[in-house]
Design a protein around this motif. Structure first.
Motif, short mmCIF file in Angstrom:
data_model
loop_
_atom_site.label_atom_id
_atom_site.label_comp_id
_atom_site.label_asym_id
_atom_site.label_seq_id
_atom_site.Cartn_x
_atom_site.Cartn_y
_atom_site.Cartn_z
N ASP A 64 0.86 -1.18 0.00
CA ASP A 64 0.00 0.00 0.00
C ASP A 64 0.90 1.24 0.00
OD1 ASP A 64 -2.32 -1.59 -0.03
OD2 ASP A 64 -2.31 -1.75 2.15
N ASP A 65 0.81 2.08 1.01
CA ASP A 65 1.64 3.29 1.07
C ASP A 65 2.85 3.13 1.99
OD1 ASP A 65 -0.06 4.61 -0.64
OD2 ASP A 65 -1.32 5.40 0.98
N VAL A 66 3.05 1.94 2.53
CA VAL A 66 4.14 1.69 3.48
C VAL A 66 5.30 1.02 2.76
CG1 VAL A 66 4.77 0.60 5.67
CG2 VAL A 66 2.42 1.41 5.32
N LYS A 67 6.50 1.63 2.87
CA LYS A 67 7.69 1.08 2.23
C LYS A 67 8.64 0.53 3.29
CE LYS A 67 11.31 1.70 -1.06
NZ LYS A 67 11.86 2.42 -2.14
N PHE A 68 9.12 -0.69 3.04
CA PHE A 68 10.07 -1.37 3.92
C PHE A 68 11.40 -1.48 3.18
CE2 PHE A 68 5.88 -2.80 4.99
CZ PHE A 68 5.87 -2.85 6.37
N THR A 69 12.48 -1.05 3.82
CA THR A 69 13.81 -1.15 3.24
C THR A 69 14.73 -1.73 4.31
OG1 THR A 69 13.39 0.85 1.97
CG2 THR A 69 15.66 0.11 2.08
N GLY A 70 15.41 -2.83 3.99
CA GLY A 70 16.32 -3.40 4.96
C GLY A 70 16.63 -4.85 4.71
N ILE A 71 17.09 -5.54 5.76
CA ILE A 71 17.58 -6.91 5.63
C ILE A 71 16.78 -7.89 6.45
CG2 ILE A 71 19.96 -6.15 5.18
CD1 ILE A 71 20.55 -7.11 8.12
N ALA A 72 16.87 -9.15 6.04
CA ALA A 72 16.33 -10.28 6.80
C ALA A 72 17.37 -11.39 6.79
CB ALA A 72 15.02 -10.77 6.18
N ILE A 73 17.51 -12.05 7.91
CA ILE A 73 18.44 -13.17 8.05
C ILE A 73 17.63 -14.38 8.47
CG2 ILE A 73 20.45 -14.05 9.29
CD1 ILE A 73 21.24 -11.05 9.72
N THR A 74 17.78 -15.50 7.74
CA THR A 74 16.95 -16.68 7.99
C THR A 74 17.81 -17.94 8.09
OG1 THR A 74 15.22 -15.61 6.69
CG2 THR A 74 14.92 -17.94 7.19
N PRO A 75 18.16 -18.38 9.30
CA PRO A 75 18.82 -19.68 9.44
C PRO A 75 17.77 -20.78 9.51
CG PRO A 75 18.80 -18.54 11.54
CD PRO A 75 18.15 -17.62 10.54
N GLU A 76 18.11 -21.95 8.96
CA GLU A 76 17.20 -23.09 9.04
C GLU A 76 17.97 -24.39 9.08
OE1 GLU A 76 15.42 -24.27 4.76
OE2 GLU A 76 15.13 -22.15 5.26
N ALA A 77 17.36 -25.39 9.71
CA ALA A 77 17.90 -26.75 9.75
C ALA A 77 17.00 -27.58 8.84
CB ALA A 77 17.87 -27.30 11.16
N ARG A 78 17.62 -28.35 7.96
CA ARG A 78 16.85 -29.18 7.03
C ARG A 78 17.05 -30.65 7.38
NH1 ARG A 78 16.95 -26.74 0.96
NH2 ARG A 78 15.85 -24.82 1.49
N PHE A 79 15.92 -31.34 7.54
CA PHE A 79 15.93 -32.76 7.83
C PHE A 79 15.40 -33.49 6.60
CE2 PHE A 79 15.59 -30.42 11.76
CZ PHE A 79 16.61 -31.00 12.52
N TYR A 80 16.27 -34.20 5.92
CA TYR A 80 15.89 -34.90 4.69
C TYR A 80 15.23 -36.22 5.04
CZ TYR A 80 18.08 -31.36 1.92
OH TYR A 80 18.37 -30.16 1.32
N LEU A 81 14.08 -36.47 4.41
CA LEU A 81 13.25 -37.62 4.70
C LEU A 81 13.52 -38.73 3.68
CD1 LEU A 81 10.02 -35.48 5.17
CD2 LEU A 81 11.67 -36.16 6.94
#
Length: 175
Positions: A64-81
């Motif tokens: 809409d009229d709101v602007k977001f500028t910046g970073i995101a950091i996403t760690p994850e653990a993956r368990f393969y089946l």
């Protein structure tokens, strides 16, 4: 010329052989560009059934009229089946930290959040080294907004705050 061709053929053979035994991947999510975000992922195999992945993203998203500028950091653990990491069906809990500058007209501030979720996905690592990763799952983020200019707090929504859906297709290379 024959030597150059022979060296190139040997290098390609080595790369293809190594790709089948890949223990690392580097990927990008081209779908994130649709929302003015660039994201890159690095995944490292820990053992036959588990890997760790770290995702970094930079956004210039406007809702809409709101602007977001910046970073995101996403760690994850993956368990393969039933398959060996890093190729196959997986379940992955993840965390997410977001740090954005938020602009809504003349109002401006900082929004930081912490959240997480769970994914189900399927990753293919082909003999050529090409990687295709398809994933989706629910997420939740909770954060705080601190005004730096103006007094009004913008309406923060769209999966940035509260419940959302994390989905994507990542393309990359395994090595």
């Amino acid at each position: 010329m024959k030597k150059l061709f022979l060296c190139a053929a040997m290098a390609m053979t080595f790369l293809c052989a190594k790709a089948q035994d890949a223990e690392n991947t580097i990927k990008i999510n081209p779908l994130s560009a649709l929302i003015k975000t660039g994201s890159v992922f690095y995944e490292r195999k820990l053992n036959d059934g588990v890997s760790l992945q770290l995702g970094l993203a930079y956004t210039g998203l406007k809702l809409d009229d709101v602007k977001f500028t910046g970073i995101a950091i996403t760690p994850e653990a993956r368990f393969y089946l039933k398959q060996r990491a890093i190729s196959g069906l997986y379940a992955a809990p993840f965390l997410r930290y977001q740090d954005y500058t938020v602009t809504d007209g003349s109002d401006k501030g900082k929004y930081t959040s912490f959240g997480g979720g769970a994914l189900i996905g399927r990753q293919w690592v082909y003999g050529s080294g090409f990687v295709l990763d398809i994933f989706f799952g629910p997420s939740y983020n909770s954060g705080t907004y601190k005004a730096t200019q103006g007094n009004n707090e913008p309406d923060i929504k769209g999966g940035i705050e509260g419940f959302g859906l994390r989905t994507g297709i990542a393309l990359g290379f395994g090595f």
